[in-house]
Design a protein around this motif. Sequence first.
Motif, PDB file in Angstrom:
ATOM      1  N   GLU A  20       0.833  -1.202   0.000  1.00  0.00           N
ATOM      2  CA  GLU A  20       0.000   0.000   0.000  1.00  0.00           C
ATOM      3  C   GLU A  20       0.872   1.258   0.000  1.00  0.00           C
ATOM      4  O   GLU A  20       0.560   2.252  -0.678  1.00  0.00           O
ATOM      5  CB  GLU A  20      -0.936   0.006   1.223  1.00  0.00           C
ATOM      6  N   THR A  21       1.949   1.202   0.755  1.00  0.00           N
ATOM      7  CA  THR A  21       2.871   2.342   0.795  1.00  0.00           C
ATOM      8  C   THR A  21       3.475   2.574  -0.581  1.00  0.00           C
ATOM      9  O   THR A  21       3.564   3.725  -1.047  1.00  0.00           O
ATOM     10  CB  THR A  21       3.988   2.086   1.825  1.00  0.00           C
ATOM     11  N   ASP A  22       3.874   1.511  -1.223  1.00  0.00           N
ATOM     12  CA  ASP A  22       4.426   1.628  -2.574  1.00  0.00           C
ATOM     13  C   ASP A  22       3.386   2.223  -3.533  1.00  0.00           C
ATOM     14  O   ASP A  22       3.699   3.118  -4.343  1.00  0.00           O
ATOM     15  CB  ASP A  22       4.889   0.269  -3.102  1.00  0.00           C
ATOM     16  N   THR A  23       2.169   1.765  -3.416  1.00  0.00           N
ATOM     17  CA  THR A  23       1.106   2.282  -4.273  1.00  0.00           C
ATOM     18  C   THR A  23       0.873   3.763  -3.996  1.00  0.00           C
ATOM     19  O   THR A  23       0.731   4.577  -4.922  1.00  0.00           O
ATOM     20  CB  THR A  23      -0.204   1.487  -4.041  1.00  0.00           C
ATOM     21  N   LEU A  24       0.862   4.125  -2.740  1.00  0.00           N
ATOM     22  CA  LEU A  24       0.666   5.528  -2.370  1.00  0.00           C
ATOM     23  C   LEU A  24       1.826   6.394  -2.871  1.00  0.00           C
ATOM     24  O   LEU A  24       1.622   7.511  -3.370  1.00  0.00           O
ATOM     25  CB  LEU A  24       0.536   5.680  -0.859  1.00  0.00           C
TER      26      LEU A  24
END
Length: 107
Positions: free
Chosen positions: A94-98
Motif C-alpha cells: 500500500e505504501t508503494d502504491t501511495l
Amino acid sequence: MNSLTEKEKKLNTVLNKLKNLSFKNPELDNNIEELKNKKNQLEIEKKEIEDKYKILKEDYELLSKKIEELKNNQKLEERKQIEFSEKIDELNQETDTLLEEIDKWQT
C-alpha cells in the motif's frame, strides 16, 4: 510276673518319651522365620517402588500436558508471526502504491 510288670513300666516310660518327642527342626523354623522377614521386607520395598512409580507416572502425564500446551502456544505464535508478516507486506504494498500515486501527482 515281676518281669512282666517291669517290662510294662519300661514300655510305658518309652511311650511317654515318644509322646514328648518333638519332631520340630529348629533350623527349619529359623529358615522359615528368615524367609518371612525377607518376604515382608520385599513387600515393603515393592510398595515403596509402586508409590514412586505412581508419582513418576503422574509427573509424566503432567509434563506431557505442559509440553503439548507449549507446542500449541508455539504454533499459535508462529501463526501470529506469519499474519504479522503478511500485514507488513500488505502495508508495504500500500505504501508503494501511495508513493506511486504521489509521484504521479507531483509530475
